[in-house]
Structure formats: structure tokens, C-alpha cells
Design a protein around this motif. Structure first.
Motif, PDB file in Angstrom:
ATOM      1  N   MET A 253      39.973  33.446  34.734  1.00 33.74           N
ATOM      2  CA  MET A 253      40.079  34.212  33.102  1.00 33.74           C
ATOM      3  C   MET A 253      39.261  35.221  32.782  1.00 33.74           C
ATOM      4  O   MET A 253      39.893  36.074  32.237  1.00 33.74           O
ATOM      5  N   LEU A 254      38.220  35.421  33.083  1.00 33.13           N
ATOM      6  CA  LEU A 254      37.231  36.302  33.085  1.00 33.13           C
ATOM      7  C   LEU A 254      38.028  38.011  33.692  1.00 33.13           C
ATOM      8  O   LEU A 254      37.351  39.062  32.886  1.00 33.13           O
ATOM      9  N   ALA A 255      38.349  37.432  35.086  1.00 31.37           N
ATOM     10  CA  ALA A 255      39.103  38.620  35.418  1.00 31.37           C
ATOM     11  C   ALA A 255      40.125  39.596  34.906  1.00 31.37           C
ATOM     12  O   ALA A 255      40.195  41.019  34.223  1.00 31.37           O
ATOM     13  N   ASP A 256      40.532  38.341  34.468  1.00 30.71           N
ATOM     14  CA  ASP A 256      42.042  38.567  33.842  1.00 30.71           C
ATOM     15  C   ASP A 256      41.386  38.833  31.880  1.00 30.71           C
ATOM     16  O   ASP A 256      42.224  40.226  32.053  1.00 30.71           O
ATOM     17  N   THR A 257      40.807  38.905  31.858  1.00 30.62           N
ATOM     18  CA  THR A 257      40.233  39.252  30.512  1.00 30.62           C
ATOM     19  C   THR A 257      39.511  40.550  31.368  1.00 30.62           C
ATOM     20  O   THR A 257      39.635  41.842  29.444  1.00 30.62           O
ATOM     21  N   LEU A 258      38.282  40.451  31.867  1.00 31.92           N
ATOM     22  CA  LEU A 258      38.296  42.042  32.544  1.00 31.92           C
ATOM     23  C   LEU A 258      39.256  43.557  32.491  1.00 31.92           C
ATOM     24  O   LEU A 258      39.810  44.525  31.859  1.00 31.92           O
ATOM     25  N   ARG A 259      40.161  42.531  33.044  1.00 38.09           N
ATOM     26  CA  ARG A 259      41.376  43.682  33.549  1.00 38.09           C
ATOM     27  C   ARG A 259      41.785  44.018  31.950  1.00 38.09           C
ATOM     28  O   ARG A 259      41.864  45.312  32.014  1.00 38.09           O
ATOM     29  N   TYR A 260      42.587  43.305  31.434  1.00 38.47           N
ATOM     30  CA  TYR A 260      42.932  43.248  29.764  1.00 38.47           C
ATOM     31  C   TYR A 260      41.967  44.822  29.123  1.00 38.47           C
ATOM     32  O   TYR A 260      42.927  45.482  28.628  1.00 38.47           O
ATOM     33  N   ALA A 261      40.972  44.242  28.731  1.00 36.83           N
ATOM     34  CA  ALA A 261      40.364  44.812  28.552  1.00 36.83           C
ATOM     35  C   ALA A 261      40.209  46.384  29.093  1.00 36.83           C
ATOM     36  O   ALA A 261      40.044  48.091  28.151  1.00 36.83           O
ATOM     37  N   ALA A 262      40.079  47.062  29.899  1.00 39.39           N
ATOM     38  CA  ALA A 262      40.483  47.992  30.267  1.00 39.39           C
ATOM     39  C   ALA A 262      41.419  49.026  30.392  1.00 39.39           C
ATOM     40  O   ALA A 262      41.089  49.798  29.918  1.00 39.39           O
ATOM     41  N   PHE A 263      43.027  47.862  30.227  1.00 45.68           N
ATOM     42  CA  PHE A 263      44.150  48.299  30.174  1.00 45.68           C
ATOM     43  C   PHE A 263      44.716  48.949  28.324  1.00 45.68           C
ATOM     44  O   PHE A 263      44.522  49.786  28.277  1.00 45.68           O
ATOM     45  N   ALA A 264      43.539  48.269  27.510  1.00 46.31           N
ATOM     46  CA  ALA A 264      43.223  48.484  26.233  1.00 46.31           C
ATOM     47  C   ALA A 264      42.662  49.409  25.660  1.00 46.31           C
ATOM     48  O   ALA A 264      43.106  50.098  24.995  1.00 46.31           O
ATOM     49  N   LEU A 265      42.133  49.665  26.879  1.00 39.63           N
ATOM     50  CA  LEU A 265      40.732  50.545  26.386  1.00 39.63           C
ATOM     51  C   LEU A 265      41.346  51.828  26.392  1.00 39.63           C
ATOM     52  O   LEU A 265      41.542  53.029  25.831  1.00 39.63           O
ATOM     53  N   PHE A 266      42.183  52.238  27.609  1.00 38.78           N
ATOM     54  CA  PHE A 266      42.872  53.264  28.392  1.00 38.78           C
ATOM     55  C   PHE A 266      43.888  53.845  27.724  1.00 38.78           C
ATOM     56  O   PHE A 266      44.784  54.495  27.551  1.00 38.78           O
ATOM     57  N   ALA A 267      45.020  52.311  27.259  1.00 41.42           N
ATOM     58  CA  ALA A 267      46.278  52.966  27.499  1.00 41.42           C
ATOM     59  C   ALA A 267      46.826  52.385  26.109  1.00 41.42           C
ATOM     60  O   ALA A 267      47.509  52.639  25.590  1.00 41.42           O
ATOM     61  N   VAL A 268      45.907  51.776  25.577  1.00 37.92           N
ATOM     62  CA  VAL A 268      45.884  51.487  23.741  1.00 37.92           C
ATOM     63  C   VAL A 268      45.391  52.233  22.448  1.00 37.92           C
ATOM     64  O   VAL A 268      45.337  52.931  22.289  1.00 37.92           O
TER      65      VAL A 268
ATOM     66  N   ALA B 297      51.020  46.066  31.574  1.00 39.44           N
ATOM     67  CA  ALA B 297      49.698  45.306  31.545  1.00 39.44           C
ATOM     68  C   ALA B 297      50.253  44.686  33.511  1.00 39.44           C
ATOM     69  O   ALA B 297      49.475  45.059  32.931  1.00 39.44           O
ATOM     70  N   LEU B 298      51.062  44.221  33.115  1.00 34.12           N
ATOM     71  CA  LEU B 298      51.450  43.771  34.373  1.00 34.12           C
ATOM     72  C   LEU B 298      51.079  44.530  35.879  1.00 34.12           C
ATOM     73  O   LEU B 298      50.460  43.884  36.726  1.00 34.12           O
ATOM     74  N   ARG B 299      51.999  45.744  35.841  1.00 32.96           N
ATOM     75  CA  ARG B 299      51.897  46.692  36.917  1.00 32.96           C
ATOM     76  C   ARG B 299      50.918  47.483  36.621  1.00 32.96           C
ATOM     77  O   ARG B 299      50.412  46.905  38.481  1.00 32.96           O
ATOM     78  N   TRP B 300      50.051  47.124  36.090  1.00 26.05           N
ATOM     79  CA  TRP B 300      48.869  48.788  35.988  1.00 26.05           C
ATOM     80  C   TRP B 300      47.543  48.053  36.355  1.00 26.05           C
ATOM     81  O   TRP B 300      46.522  48.152  36.641  1.00 26.05           O
ATOM     82  N   ALA B 301      47.602  46.396  35.670  1.00 20.41           N
ATOM     83  CA  ALA B 301      46.524  46.012  35.428  1.00 20.41           C
ATOM     84  C   ALA B 301      46.634  44.485  35.467  1.00 20.41           C
ATOM     85  O   ALA B 301      45.129  43.951  35.483  1.00 20.41           O
ATOM     86  N   ALA B 302      47.607  43.861  36.247  1.00 14.27           N
ATOM     87  CA  ALA B 302      48.047  42.989  37.575  1.00 14.27           C
ATOM     88  C   ALA B 302      47.855  41.545  35.882  1.00 14.27           C
ATOM     89  O   ALA B 302      47.192  40.786  36.490  1.00 14.27           O
ATOM     90  N   VAL B 303      48.425  41.963  35.037  1.00 12.90           N
ATOM     91  CA  VAL B 303      48.295  40.448  33.508  1.00 12.90           C
ATOM     92  C   VAL B 303      48.996  39.864  33.470  1.00 12.90           C
ATOM     93  O   VAL B 303      50.573  40.675  33.252  1.00 12.90           O
ATOM     94  N   ASP B 304      49.019  38.881  34.087  1.00  9.71           N
ATOM     95  CA  ASP B 304      50.054  37.666  33.582  1.00  9.71           C
ATOM     96  C   ASP B 304      50.729  37.991  32.313  1.00  9.71           C
ATOM     97  O   ASP B 304      50.347  38.038  31.287  1.00  9.71           O
ATOM     98  N   PRO B 305      52.311  38.375  32.332  1.00  6.44           N
ATOM     99  CA  PRO B 305      52.785  37.907  30.912  1.00  6.44           C
ATOM    100  C   PRO B 305      52.399  36.702  30.151  1.00  6.44           C
ATOM    101  O   PRO B 305      52.127  36.760  28.559  1.00  6.44           O
ATOM    102  N   TYR B 306      52.057  35.692  30.661  1.00  5.06           N
ATOM    103  CA  TYR B 306      52.044  34.805  30.132  1.00  5.06           C
ATOM    104  C   TYR B 306      50.246  34.876  29.356  1.00  5.06           C
ATOM    105  O   TYR B 306      50.408  34.395  28.545  1.00  5.06           O
ATOM    106  N   ASP B 307      49.572  35.401  30.274  1.00  6.08           N
ATOM    107  CA  ASP B 307      48.469  35.251  29.508  1.00  6.08           C
ATOM    108  C   ASP B 307      48.318  36.497  28.001  1.00  6.08           C
ATOM    109  O   ASP B 307      47.360  36.064  27.025  1.00  6.08           O
ATOM    110  N   SER B 308      49.359  37.398  28.291  1.00  3.58           N
ATOM    111  CA  SER B 308      49.258  38.495  27.496  1.00  3.58           C
ATOM    112  C   SER B 308      49.744  37.801  26.176  1.00  3.58           C
ATOM    113  O   SER B 308      49.368  38.104  24.868  1.00  3.58           O
ATOM    114  N   ILE B 309      51.347  37.546  25.924  1.00  3.75           N
ATOM    115  CA  ILE B 309      51.438  36.343  24.807  1.00  3.75           C
ATOM    116  C   ILE B 309      50.655  35.569  24.129  1.00  3.75           C
ATOM    117  O   ILE B 309      50.472  35.763  22.812  1.00  3.75           O
ATOM    118  N   ASN B 310      49.767  34.991  25.366  1.00  4.52           N
ATOM    119  CA  ASN B 310      49.190  33.629  24.705  1.00  4.52           C
ATOM    120  C   ASN B 310      47.891  34.007  24.249  1.00  4.52           C
ATOM    121  O   ASN B 310      46.723  33.131  23.373  1.00  4.52           O
TER     122      ASN B 310
END
Length: 206
Positions: free
Chosen positions: A1-16, A165-178
Motif C-alpha cells: 500500500m505504501l508503494a501504491d501511495t508513493l506512486r500515486y503521489a508522484a502521479f498527482a504531483l506531475f500529472a495533476v 494512473a494505471l498506465r503510467w504509475a501502475a495504480v490499480d483502479p480499485y485503489d484509485s476509486i476507494n
């Protein structure tokens, strides 16, 4: 979960957040914190759609990279827009995240025992959006089971962001939604509501 969170944080910083700031810099207006996330979400959804429609996946990071480079190359001082301070948003954001932690974060994930902890609120709708997000990583228009032959007149914006997020940060859509979508949305709402209250003449208590 920590790795997913870090990947999404990087995605949110760069892509959002980055595009949300860059667009305001290009418009040569003071940076409004309440507009950063809405503008960034729209920008990343639009870039993802263009890359899918053109059939060129690498167009997505190229567009965002170009936007960031152009926005941050604008000359002039970095001026924050008038409005409530970001410091005042910390407590309501923390309270909202705490609420989400006990109501949303535990659903739609794999437990340590290996079983899938299904969120029973609207599982069919969640499954639809997860499937749609995965299809949007493959091409456009998405091939959605169950609606073959029908035009998909549906809100694709959040699903395009999840697909990116799934393609470029390997974040599962279930993780994204919930977990990640609701957190990012809560932050955007807190900042937006504070700015609206200030614009309507509300004082610090409001």
C-alpha cells in the motif's frame, strides 16, 4: 500500500498539480490554490483522451511535459491569488481524510489473507468504472462488455485520469476509486469551499 501511495503521489504531483499550476502561469494570473486540482484533473484527462484518440500512448506524457515546461518558463513573479490561507485548510483536510480512512479506504482491496474485501455500497457501478478504466488503457473508444453496439454517453473524465494512473504509475483502479480519488477530491472540495466562502464575504469562522 505504501508503494501504491508513493506512486500515486508522484502521479498527482506531475500529472495533476503541476498542470494546474502551469495553466494559471500561462494565463498570467495569480496562482489560485482552489483551481489547481480542478484544472489539473481536466488537463490530464484531456491529454489522456488525446493520446488514446490519436493512438499514440507517449503523447500523454509529452503533452503534460510540454505544458509544465511552458508554464514554468513564463517570466514574472509567482503571485498567490487573494483568498484564505492554505494553513487554515490543514485541519479540515485532515479531518476529512480521517473520516475517509474509516469509511472508504478499507474497501475494494486484497486483505493479508488473500481475500478481496468488497465494498458493498455500489459494487456493480464500481466494477463498471474499474473495467472502463482498464479498457481506456488499451484504446479509444473503450470496448465495454454489456453495452456493445451502443454509444457510451457517460462521464469519462475520472476514468481517463484513473486510466492514466494505471498506465503510467501502475495504480490499480480499485485503489484509485476507494482511496486516492476520494482523497484528492476531498482536498479539492475543501479548498474550493473555503474560496467560495471567502468570495461570498464570509469571515474566518465561516
Amino acid at each position: 500500500m505504501l508503494a501504491d501511495t508513493l506512486r500515486y503521489a508522484a502521479f498527482a504531483l506531475f500529472a495533476v498539480m503541476g498542470p494546474g499550476v502551469a495553466l494559471q502561469r500561462l494565463a498570467r494570473v495569480p496562482i489560485d490554490a482552489a483551481l489547481v486540482l480542478p484544472l489539473g484533473i481536466a488537463a490530464t484527462a484531456g491529454a489522456c483522451w488525446l493520446s488514446l484518440a490519436a493512438g499514440v500512448p507517449w503523447l500523454y506524457p509529452l503533452l503534460l511535459g510540454s505544458l509544465l515546461a511552458a508554464g514554468f518558463a513564463v517570466r514574472g513573479p509567482w503571485r498567490p491569488a487573494e483568498g484564505p490561507s492554505l494553513r487554515g485548510a490543514i485541519a479540515p483536510i485532515a479531518a476529512t481524510v480521517a473520516l475517509l480512512a474509516v469509511t472508504q479506504y478499507g474497501g475494494n482491496r486484497v486483505a493479508a489473507s488473500g481475500e478481496f474485501l468488497l465494498d458493498n455500497l455500489v459494487p456493480y457501478d464500481t466494477a463498471f468504472h474499474v473495467g472502463l478504466s482498464r479498457e481506456l488503457t488499451l484504446g479509444y473508444p473503450p470496448q465495454v462488455p454489456g453495452v456493445s453496439g451502443f454509444p457510451l454517453g457517460y462521464h469519462l473524465g475520472p476514468d481517463l485520469v484513473r486510466a492514466a494512473a494505471l498506465r503510467w504509475a501502475a495504480v490499480d483502479p480499485y485503489d484509485s476509486i476507494n482511496r486516492f480519488d476520494v482523497t484528492l477530491g476531498a482536498i479539492a472540495l475543501v479548498l474550493g469551499l473555503r474560496a467560495m466562502a471567502r468570495a461570498m464575504g464570509g469571515g474566518p469562522f465561516a
